[in-house]
Design a protein around this motif. Structure first.
Motif, PDB file in Angstrom:
ATOM      1  N   HIS A 260      -5.610   3.620  24.941  1.00  0.00           N
ATOM      2  CA  HIS A 260      -5.807   5.003  25.590  1.00  0.00           C
ATOM      3  C   HIS A 260      -7.419   5.329  25.290  1.00  0.00           C
ATOM      4  O   HIS A 260      -7.881   5.014  24.410  1.00  0.00           O
ATOM      5  CB  HIS A 260      -4.968   6.116  24.763  1.00  0.00           C
ATOM      6  CG  HIS A 260      -3.527   6.002  24.952  1.00  0.00           C
ATOM      7  ND1 HIS A 260      -2.912   5.053  24.239  1.00  0.00           N
ATOM      8  CD2 HIS A 260      -2.698   6.533  25.698  1.00  0.00           C
ATOM      9  CE1 HIS A 260      -1.536   5.162  24.534  1.00  0.00           C
ATOM     10  NE2 HIS A 260      -1.491   5.973  25.553  1.00  0.00           N
ATOM     11  N   ASN A 261      -7.833   6.229  26.466  1.00  0.00           N
ATOM     12  CA  ASN A 261      -9.112   6.537  26.128  1.00  0.00           C
ATOM     13  C   ASN A 261      -9.517   7.971  25.417  1.00  0.00           C
ATOM     14  O   ASN A 261      -8.372   8.462  24.945  1.00  0.00           O
ATOM     15  CB  ASN A 261      -9.919   6.641  27.839  1.00  0.00           C
ATOM     16  CG  ASN A 261      -9.119   7.928  28.450  1.00  0.00           C
ATOM     17  OD1 ASN A 261      -8.602   8.996  28.030  1.00  0.00           O
ATOM     18  ND2 ASN A 261      -9.543   7.777  29.745  1.00  0.00           N
ATOM     19  N   SER A 262     -10.369   8.451  25.231  1.00  0.00           N
ATOM     20  CA  SER A 262     -10.502   9.812  24.411  1.00  0.00           C
ATOM     21  C   SER A 262     -10.124  10.804  24.890  1.00  0.00           C
ATOM     22  O   SER A 262      -9.784  11.767  24.122  1.00  0.00           O
ATOM     23  CB  SER A 262     -11.847   9.949  24.286  1.00  0.00           C
ATOM     24  OG  SER A 262     -12.724   9.988  25.598  1.00  0.00           O
ATOM     25  N   SER A 263      -9.641  10.967  26.103  1.00  0.00           N
ATOM     26  CA  SER A 263      -8.956  12.068  26.695  1.00  0.00           C
ATOM     27  C   SER A 263      -7.148  11.901  26.568  1.00  0.00           C
ATOM     28  O   SER A 263      -6.695  12.585  27.240  1.00  0.00           O
ATOM     29  CB  SER A 263      -9.166  12.172  28.192  1.00  0.00           C
ATOM     30  OG  SER A 263     -10.520  12.502  28.319  1.00  0.00           O
ATOM     31  N   GLY A 264      -6.842  10.501  26.164  1.00  0.00           N
ATOM     32  CA  GLY A 264      -5.627  10.461  25.937  1.00  0.00           C
ATOM     33  C   GLY A 264      -4.916   9.780  27.216  1.00  0.00           C
ATOM     34  O   GLY A 264      -3.710   9.420  27.386  1.00  0.00           O
ATOM     35  N   GLU A 265      -5.790   9.146  28.050  1.00  0.00           N
ATOM     36  CA  GLU A 265      -5.189   8.588  29.198  1.00  0.00           C
ATOM     37  C   GLU A 265      -4.927   7.129  29.092  1.00  0.00           C
ATOM     38  O   GLU A 265      -5.601   6.590  28.509  1.00  0.00           O
ATOM     39  CB  GLU A 265      -6.213   8.926  30.385  1.00  0.00           C
ATOM     40  CG  GLU A 265      -6.559  10.009  31.034  1.00  0.00           C
ATOM     41  CD  GLU A 265      -7.670  10.349  31.793  1.00  0.00           C
ATOM     42  OE1 GLU A 265      -7.698  11.376  32.430  1.00  0.00           O
ATOM     43  OE2 GLU A 265      -8.756   9.696  31.687  1.00  0.00           O
ATOM     44  N   GLU A 266      -4.021   6.614  29.795  1.00  0.00           N
ATOM     45  CA  GLU A 266      -3.469   5.274  29.360  1.00  0.00           C
ATOM     46  C   GLU A 266      -4.634   4.350  30.215  1.00  0.00           C
ATOM     47  O   GLU A 266      -4.992   4.444  31.369  1.00  0.00           O
ATOM     48  CB  GLU A 266      -2.100   5.051  30.052  1.00  0.00           C
ATOM     49  CG  GLU A 266      -0.992   5.816  29.305  1.00  0.00           C
ATOM     50  CD  GLU A 266       0.277   5.503  30.014  1.00  0.00           C
ATOM     51  OE1 GLU A 266       0.415   4.934  30.983  1.00  0.00           O
ATOM     52  OE2 GLU A 266       1.241   6.074  29.507  1.00  0.00           O
ATOM     53  N   LEU A 267      -4.849   3.373  29.291  1.00  0.00           N
ATOM     54  CA  LEU A 267      -5.570   2.191  29.781  1.00  0.00           C
ATOM     55  C   LEU A 267      -4.706   0.873  30.180  1.00  0.00           C
ATOM     56  O   LEU A 267      -3.544   1.063  29.857  1.00  0.00           O
ATOM     57  CB  LEU A 267      -6.712   1.967  28.850  1.00  0.00           C
ATOM     58  CG  LEU A 267      -7.718   3.104  28.557  1.00  0.00           C
ATOM     59  CD1 LEU A 267      -8.422   2.567  27.446  1.00  0.00           C
ATOM     60  CD2 LEU A 267      -8.501   3.564  29.627  1.00  0.00           C
ATOM     61  N   ALA A 268      -5.255   0.050  30.758  1.00  0.00           N
ATOM     62  CA  ALA A 268      -4.620  -1.189  31.395  1.00  0.00           C
ATOM     63  C   ALA A 268      -3.906  -1.979  30.067  1.00  0.00           C
ATOM     64  O   ALA A 268      -2.856  -2.497  30.190  1.00  0.00           O
ATOM     65  CB  ALA A 268      -5.659  -2.330  31.863  1.00  0.00           C
TER      66      ALA A 268
END
Length: 212
Positions: free
Chosen positions: A67-75
């Protein structure tokens, strides 16, 4: 005067298995020594796998950025879920655990306390590990090992096959054929860059119909 030599059995073993560290693209079966959680200064979260093969070669930390700093899922989030499916683990809980890690400031292996996933520690797993190019801070191009795909060590089934209740492995063979032609994952701006093979989307690993 010539040095006195006595048999070092560990050195003898490493002469046959290519050294203590895994540094070649390939398919490996072994176990997870530890899987620890981190959040870097930018707020990016990761689960980092410490792996040892059946021949005693080690690799890690293998970073799965989830997850990035915004809480979005990464690969790395999908890769972690695939690894959990192959290890037959439905959830992760964390416990402070001392583990040995290389410290780049001290330039030696030191013991650090990390939040480690209890359910993954000691689990048998298969990993397709691939060399990946990366840009160092000084601008040079280096290589590191990354998880290209996990599989179940005993059956060689990949996550999508396990969750679809397929009993005969096929996906791993197809994946290894691609890896054989593309042993190094090039930087995106590299002329030799090759796209990763597309894989079928895994069913939701937390579905009520999960087969383990």
């Amino acid at each position: 005067m010539a040095r006195t030599y006595s048999l070092n059995t560990e050195a003898a073993k490493e002469a046959n298995n290519g050294g203590k560290r895994i540094n070649e693209t390939g398919k490996y079966s072994g176990k997870i020594i530890a899987a620890f959680y981190e959040k870097n200064q930018k707020g990016t979260e990761s689960v980092n796998i410490m792996f040892v093969s059946e021949s005693g070669q080690e690799c890690g930390p293998l970073n799965l950025y989830t997850h990035n700093s915004s809480g979005e899922e990464l690969a790395g989030y999908k890769m972690l879920n695939a690894l959990m499916a192959c290890a037959k683990v439905q959830g992760l809980t964390w416990q402070d655990t001392p583990i040995d890690l290389y410290d780049y400031d001290e330039q030696k292996v030191v013991t650090k306390t990390k939040e480690c996933a209890v359910e993954l520690q000691g689990k048998r797993i298969g990993l397709v590990l691939q060399q990946e190019e990366y840009q160092k801070n000084n601008g040079d191009i280096g290589q590191r090992m990354v998880i290209a795909a996990p599989f179940e060590a005993d059956t060689e089934l990949m996550a999508v096959e396990i969750l679809s209740r397929i009993s005969q492995p096929q996906a791993l063979g197809n994946y290894m054929a691609f890896i054989a032609k593309n042993p190094v994952r090039r930087l995106k701006n590299s002329q030799a860059s090759q796209p990763a093979p597309r894989q079928a989307e895994n069913p939701d690993p937390y579905d009520d119909d999960i087969p383990f």
